[in-house]
Scaffold this motif. Structure first.
Motif, PDB file in Angstrom:
ATOM      1  N   GLU A  51     -15.783  19.860   8.403  1.00  0.00           N
ATOM      2  CA  GLU A  51     -16.747  18.784   8.636  1.00  0.00           C
ATOM      3  C   GLU A  51     -18.078  19.085   7.954  1.00  0.00           C
ATOM      4  OE1 GLU A  51     -18.099  16.058  12.422  1.00  0.00           O
ATOM      5  OE2 GLU A  51     -17.929  18.231  12.713  1.00  0.00           O
ATOM      6  N   ARG A  52     -18.499  20.346   7.974  1.00  0.00           N
ATOM      7  CA  ARG A  52     -19.742  20.709   7.288  1.00  0.00           C
ATOM      8  C   ARG A  52     -19.617  20.507   5.779  1.00  0.00           C
ATOM      9  NH1 ARG A  52     -19.718  24.780  11.221  1.00  0.00           N
ATOM     10  NH2 ARG A  52     -18.827  26.331   9.807  1.00  0.00           N
ATOM     11  N   THR A  53     -18.456  20.839   5.233  1.00  0.00           N
ATOM     12  CA  THR A  53     -18.232  20.628   3.803  1.00  0.00           C
ATOM     13  C   THR A  53     -18.261  19.142   3.464  1.00  0.00           C
ATOM     14  OG1 THR A  53     -16.924  22.652   3.609  1.00  0.00           O
ATOM     15  CG2 THR A  53     -16.616  20.999   1.899  1.00  0.00           C
ATOM     16  N   LEU A  54     -17.672  18.327   4.298  1.00  0.00           N
ATOM     17  CA  LEU A  54     -17.696  16.879   4.069  1.00  0.00           C
ATOM     18  C   LEU A  54     -19.134  16.366   4.067  1.00  0.00           C
ATOM     19  CD1 LEU A  54     -14.713  15.692   6.306  1.00  0.00           C
ATOM     20  CD2 LEU A  54     -14.751  15.978   3.825  1.00  0.00           C
ATOM     21  N   ARG A  55     -19.931  16.896   4.962  1.00  0.00           N
ATOM     22  CA  ARG A  55     -21.323  16.458   5.065  1.00  0.00           C
ATOM     23  C   ARG A  55     -22.169  16.970   3.901  1.00  0.00           C
ATOM     24  NH1 ARG A  55     -22.313  18.686   9.651  1.00  0.00           N
ATOM     25  NH2 ARG A  55     -23.271  20.564   8.789  1.00  0.00           N
ATOM     26  N   ASP A  56     -21.948  18.211   3.500  1.00  0.00           N
ATOM     27  CA  ASP A  56     -22.837  18.856   2.533  1.00  0.00           C
ATOM     28  C   ASP A  56     -22.393  18.725   1.086  1.00  0.00           C
ATOM     29  OD1 ASP A  56     -24.239  19.678   4.759  1.00  0.00           O
ATOM     30  OD2 ASP A  56     -23.425  21.723   4.751  1.00  0.00           O
ATOM     31  N   VAL A  57     -21.097  18.527   0.852  1.00  0.00           N
ATOM     32  CA  VAL A  57     -20.559  18.572  -0.511  1.00  0.00           C
ATOM     33  C   VAL A  57     -19.959  17.248  -0.961  1.00  0.00           C
ATOM     34  CG1 VAL A  57     -18.865  19.723  -2.015  1.00  0.00           C
ATOM     35  CG2 VAL A  57     -20.103  21.061  -0.289  1.00  0.00           C
ATOM     36  N   PHE A  58     -19.260  16.560  -0.094  1.00  0.00           N
ATOM     37  CA  PHE A  58     -18.535  15.358  -0.496  1.00  0.00           C
ATOM     38  C   PHE A  58     -19.470  14.156  -0.646  1.00  0.00           C
ATOM     39  CE2 PHE A  58     -14.923  17.811   0.194  1.00  0.00           C
ATOM     40  CZ  PHE A  58     -13.753  17.100  -0.026  1.00  0.00           C
ATOM     41  N   PRO A  59     -19.155  13.258  -1.574  1.00  0.00           N
ATOM     42  CA  PRO A  59     -19.902  11.986  -1.637  1.00  0.00           C
ATOM     43  C   PRO A  59     -19.760  11.225  -0.327  1.00  0.00           C
ATOM     44  CG  PRO A  59     -18.485  12.279  -3.572  1.00  0.00           C
ATOM     45  CD  PRO A  59     -18.102  13.344  -2.603  1.00  0.00           C
ATOM     46  N   LEU A  60     -20.791  10.496   0.037  1.00  0.00           N
ATOM     47  CA  LEU A  60     -20.761   9.758   1.303  1.00  0.00           C
ATOM     48  C   LEU A  60     -19.641   8.729   1.338  1.00  0.00           C
ATOM     49  CD1 LEU A  60     -24.582   9.175   1.909  1.00  0.00           C
ATOM     50  CD2 LEU A  60     -23.065  10.766   3.116  1.00  0.00           C
ATOM     51  N   ASN A  61     -19.243   8.248   0.164  1.00  0.00           N
ATOM     52  CA  ASN A  61     -18.251   7.172   0.117  1.00  0.00           C
ATOM     53  C   ASN A  61     -16.826   7.688  -0.048  1.00  0.00           C
ATOM     54  OD1 ASN A  61     -18.458   8.107  -2.497  1.00  0.00           O
ATOM     55  ND2 ASN A  61     -18.796   6.106  -3.447  1.00  0.00           N
ATOM     56  N   PHE A  62     -16.609   8.990   0.111  1.00  0.00           N
ATOM     57  CA  PHE A  62     -15.254   9.512  -0.083  1.00  0.00           C
ATOM     58  C   PHE A  62     -14.364   9.031   1.063  1.00  0.00           C
ATOM     59  CE2 PHE A  62     -11.730  12.387  -0.487  1.00  0.00           C
ATOM     60  CZ  PHE A  62     -11.680  12.665  -1.842  1.00  0.00           C
ATOM     61  N   PRO A  63     -13.274   8.314   0.760  1.00  0.00           N
ATOM     62  CA  PRO A  63     -12.465   7.684   1.817  1.00  0.00           C
ATOM     63  C   PRO A  63     -11.467   8.660   2.430  1.00  0.00           C
ATOM     64  CG  PRO A  63     -11.588   7.094  -0.334  1.00  0.00           C
ATOM     65  CD  PRO A  63     -12.792   7.956  -0.594  1.00  0.00           C
ATOM     66  N   ILE A  64     -11.529   8.856   3.739  1.00  0.00           N
ATOM     67  CA  ILE A  64     -10.615   9.773   4.427  1.00  0.00           C
ATOM     68  C   ILE A  64     -10.053   9.074   5.661  1.00  0.00           C
ATOM     69  CG2 ILE A  64     -10.386  11.984   5.617  1.00  0.00           C
ATOM     70  CD1 ILE A  64     -12.816  12.935   3.964  1.00  0.00           C
ATOM     71  N   ALA A  65      -8.724   8.936   5.701  1.00  0.00           N
ATOM     72  CA  ALA A  65      -8.077   8.290   6.845  1.00  0.00           C
ATOM     73  C   ALA A  65      -7.636   9.299   7.890  1.00  0.00           C
ATOM     74  CB  ALA A  65      -6.870   7.480   6.366  1.00  0.00           C
ATOM     75  N   ALA A  66      -7.383  10.538   7.455  1.00  0.00           N
ATOM     76  CA  ALA A  66      -6.893  11.553   8.388  1.00  0.00           C
ATOM     77  C   ALA A  66      -7.248  12.932   7.851  1.00  0.00           C
ATOM     78  CB  ALA A  66      -5.379  11.431   8.569  1.00  0.00           C
ATOM     79  N   SER A  67      -7.209  13.913   8.741  1.00  0.00           N
ATOM     80  CA  SER A  67      -7.443  15.285   8.311  1.00  0.00           C
ATOM     81  C   SER A  67      -6.498  16.221   9.055  1.00  0.00           C
ATOM     82  CB  SER A  67      -8.890  15.706   8.558  1.00  0.00           C
ATOM     83  OG  SER A  67      -9.178  15.719   9.943  1.00  0.00           O
ATOM     84  N   ILE A  68      -6.009  17.184   8.304  1.00  0.00           N
ATOM     85  CA  ILE A  68      -5.199  18.275   8.844  1.00  0.00           C
ATOM     86  C   ILE A  68      -6.009  19.535   8.595  1.00  0.00           C
ATOM     87  CG2 ILE A  68      -3.052  19.578   8.595  1.00  0.00           C
ATOM     88  CD1 ILE A  68      -1.912  16.907   7.336  1.00  0.00           C
ATOM     89  N   THR A  69      -6.328  20.270   9.638  1.00  0.00           N
ATOM     90  CA  THR A  69      -7.179  21.442   9.475  1.00  0.00           C
ATOM     91  C   THR A  69      -6.591  22.632  10.235  1.00  0.00           C
ATOM     92  OG1 THR A  69      -8.591  20.563  11.250  1.00  0.00           O
ATOM     93  CG2 THR A  69      -9.306  20.183   8.981  1.00  0.00           C
TER      94      THR A  69
END
Length: 242
Positions: A51-69
């Protein structure tokens, strides 16, 4: 181009990340084709770290429907943790597993990489079989996955990037009420199970030999592009996007 629908299940570190420009380009392509391609992440790291990587690195508009972690032990769909997935592993004897591994002298990774359903250690390659043997002798229901120099992740027997990929694929097909062609992408040996679970797989250009040498040759594409550029190249190769 036909009206087929697709599901991309992708590793995060060094597969999607590593080249910010390429990641933005991939995000733009996925948004353009958002009615055609659905995206799920599949990371060995726990959700809080991803989640921190999504917030700090990914573009805000990157579409994600699900996550496996957490190496296929945590599943989130439409932003919500999946109780149906987690309930399968409710009685997993994590404390006993940690005790067995530490008795052999191996140190756990930092708390950031631990979860109730994943125990991660630094175990050199020459010591990994002894750990597997000790866990088996103790009758513990585990699956051990080694990657890199000494990364050694211990999971419930029914978990893993492959089983979680199949679960998310089925869940999203049900939610979207359509068939989804499955394609996965990754860069290291801990993605190999995911590659073997899918009919199509993309190894990015910077993928480690430990993955490239072992991935199913008849269904895998080794991209020239590195990081997210390789994922985009692979999606084009398989016809998921133009």
């Amino acid at each position: 181009m036909s009206e087929e629908r697709w599901l991309l299940v992708s590793d995060v570190d060094d597969t999607l990340t590593g080249d910010d420009h390429a990641l933005r380009e991939l995000a733009g392509a996925l948004l353009t084709h958002r009615e055609r391609v659905t995206v799920a992440l599949n990371s060995s790291r726990p959700w809080a770290s991803v989640e921190r990587t999504l917030r700090d690195v990914f573009p805000l508009n990157f579409p994600i429907a699900a996550s496996i972690t957490a190496m296929g032990t945590q599943v989130r769909i439409d932003g919500q943790a999946s109780d149906a997935w987690d309930e399968q592993f409710g009685d997993w004897p994590r404390d006993r597993i940690v005790e067995v591994v530490q008795r052999l002298g191996h140190e756990p990774h930092d708390d950031e990489y631990q979860t109730p359903r994943k125990a991660s250690f630094a175990v050199p390659k020459q010591g990994q079989q002894a750990v597997r043997d000790a866990l088996a002798e103790a009758g513990l229901p585990v699956r051990a996955i080694a990657s890199g120099v000494d990364d050694f992740d211990i999971l419930p027997a029914g978990a893993g990037k492959d089983h979680a990929t199949r679960f998310v694929h089925a869940q999203l097909q049900e939610r979207l009420r359509c068939a989804l062609n499955l394609v996965v992408s990754g860069d290291s040996a801990n993605d190999l199970a995911m590659f073997r679970a899918a009919p199509r797989a993309i190894a990015v250009g910077n993928a480690r030999p430990e993955l490239v040498d072992a991935m199913p040759a008849d269904m895998s594409y080794h991209a020239a592009g590195r990081h997210a550029a390789g994922v985009l190249e692979g999606l084009r190769h398989f016809g998921a996007i133009a």
